[in-house]
Design a protein around this motif. Sequence first.
Motif, PDB file in Angstrom:
ATOM      1  N   UNK A   1      28.999  33.886  38.881  1.00 33.84           N
ATOM      2  CA  UNK A   1      29.933  33.226  40.073  1.00 33.84           C
ATOM      3  C   UNK A   1      29.461  31.791  40.389  1.00 33.84           C
ATOM      4  N   UNK A   2      27.987  31.802  40.640  1.00 29.81           N
ATOM      5  CA  UNK A   2      27.487  30.522  41.294  1.00 29.81           C
ATOM      6  C   UNK A   2      27.313  29.463  40.149  1.00 29.81           C
ATOM      7  N   UNK A   3      27.370  29.726  39.067  1.00 33.61           N
ATOM      8  CA  UNK A   3      27.484  28.940  37.917  1.00 33.61           C
ATOM      9  C   UNK A   3      28.795  28.244  37.873  1.00 33.61           C
ATOM     10  N   UNK A   4      29.439  29.219  37.775  1.00 34.65           N
ATOM     11  CA  UNK A   4      31.198  28.600  37.720  1.00 34.65           C
ATOM     12  C   UNK A   4      31.367  27.540  38.907  1.00 34.65           C
ATOM     13  N   UNK A   5      30.742  27.823  40.231  1.00 32.80           N
ATOM     14  CA  UNK A   5      31.046  27.099  41.311  1.00 32.80           C
ATOM     15  C   UNK A   5      30.537  25.711  41.027  1.00 32.80           C
ATOM     16  N   UNK A   6      29.395  25.825  40.498  1.00 34.73           N
ATOM     17  CA  UNK A   6      28.624  24.389  40.142  1.00 34.73           C
ATOM     18  C   UNK A   6      29.497  23.682  38.956  1.00 34.73           C
ATOM     19  N   UNK A   7      29.709  24.384  38.141  1.00 30.90           N
ATOM     20  CA  UNK A   7      30.552  23.929  36.870  1.00 30.90           C
ATOM     21  C   UNK A   7      31.819  23.552  37.192  1.00 30.90           C
ATOM     22  N   UNK A   8      32.538  24.095  38.203  1.00 24.98           N
ATOM     23  CA  UNK A   8      34.059  23.716  38.841  1.00 24.98           C
ATOM     24  C   UNK A   8      35.010  24.330  37.854  1.00 24.98           C
ATOM     25  N   UNK A   9      34.625  25.615  37.333  1.00 26.21           N
ATOM     26  CA  UNK A   9      35.566  26.396  36.834  1.00 26.21           C
ATOM     27  C   UNK A   9      35.671  27.780  37.565  1.00 26.21           C
ATOM     28  N   UNK A  10      36.709  28.448  37.140  1.00 30.05           N
ATOM     29  CA  UNK A  10      36.723  29.872  37.661  1.00 30.05           C
ATOM     30  C   UNK A  10      35.395  30.886  36.997  1.00 30.05           C
ATOM     31  N   UNK A  11      35.055  31.833  37.820  1.00 31.17           N
ATOM     32  CA  UNK A  11      34.245  32.620  37.076  1.00 31.17           C
ATOM     33  C   UNK A  11      34.727  33.486  36.231  1.00 31.17           C
ATOM     34  N   UNK A  12      36.185  33.865  36.111  1.00 30.54           N
ATOM     35  CA  UNK A  12      36.789  34.591  35.180  1.00 30.54           C
ATOM     36  C   UNK A  12      36.889  33.734  33.909  1.00 30.54           C
ATOM     37  N   UNK A  13      37.047  32.358  34.072  1.00 28.83           N
ATOM     38  CA  UNK A  13      36.859  31.494  32.925  1.00 28.83           C
ATOM     39  C   UNK A  13      35.361  31.689  32.197  1.00 28.83           C
ATOM     40  N   UNK A  14      34.455  31.632  33.046  1.00 32.66           N
ATOM     41  CA  UNK A  14      32.955  31.802  32.614  1.00 32.66           C
ATOM     42  C   UNK A  14      32.985  32.997  31.806  1.00 32.66           C
ATOM     43  N   UNK A  15      33.126  34.131  32.521  1.00 31.18           N
ATOM     44  CA  UNK A  15      33.048  35.553  32.136  1.00 31.18           C
ATOM     45  C   UNK A  15      33.889  35.913  31.045  1.00 31.18           C
ATOM     46  N   UNK A  16      35.191  35.177  30.668  1.00 30.99           N
ATOM     47  CA  UNK A  16      35.938  35.295  29.481  1.00 30.99           C
ATOM     48  C   UNK A  16      35.319  34.442  28.310  1.00 30.99           C
ATOM     49  N   UNK A  17      34.727  33.327  28.631  1.00 29.73           N
ATOM     50  CA  UNK A  17      34.048  32.721  27.334  1.00 29.73           C
ATOM     51  C   UNK A  17      32.918  33.277  26.816  1.00 29.73           C
ATOM     52  N   UNK A  18      32.088  34.047  27.774  1.00 28.88           N
ATOM     53  CA  UNK A  18      30.988  34.671  27.454  1.00 28.88           C
ATOM     54  C   UNK A  18      31.219  35.753  26.633  1.00 28.88           C
ATOM     55  N   UNK A  19      32.288  36.380  26.941  1.00 23.80           N
ATOM     56  CA  UNK A  19      32.914  37.739  26.257  1.00 23.80           C
ATOM     57  C   UNK A  19      33.715  37.562  24.876  1.00 23.80           C
ATOM     58  N   UNK A  20      33.673  35.705  24.364  1.00 20.06           N
ATOM     59  CA  UNK A  20      34.292  35.607  23.230  1.00 20.06           C
ATOM     60  C   UNK A  20      35.490  34.795  23.372  1.00 20.06           C
ATOM     61  N   UNK A  21      35.978  34.565  24.424  1.00 13.10           N
ATOM     62  CA  UNK A  21      37.394  33.912  24.443  1.00 13.10           C
ATOM     63  C   UNK A  21      37.126  32.370  24.126  1.00 13.10           C
TER      64      UNK A  21
END
Length: 95
Positions: free
Chosen positions: A33-53
């Motif tokens: 969630x902190x990385x997502x804030x720094x990147x300027x994207x939602x934490x759901x987007x980062x989590x989904x990406x890491x899950x293979x999306x």
Amino acid sequence: MIENIYTFSHKDQDWARERLRNFIDIHHSLPIYRFALIAGVSRITIASFLSGREVMMITLTKIAKAMGISLEKLKQPISEDEYKKLQEEFSNASN
């Protein structure tokens, strides 16, 4: 105009995912969630990406920028030297 999510191939996105996982693993004080804030994207987007999306190129650009690397480097496999450096950083962070 919507960017094509396949500008990065599936293999490129897999390497980007692996780099991001390593980055988050090494930086213990930087959860998703902190990385997502720094990147300027939602934490759901980062989590989904890491899950293979698959994600759009703009998201990958933001991830690379937040990691402090180029977009081209993000899609490349981690070299042996980089891996050794990551292991050293992980060891130092664990101590």
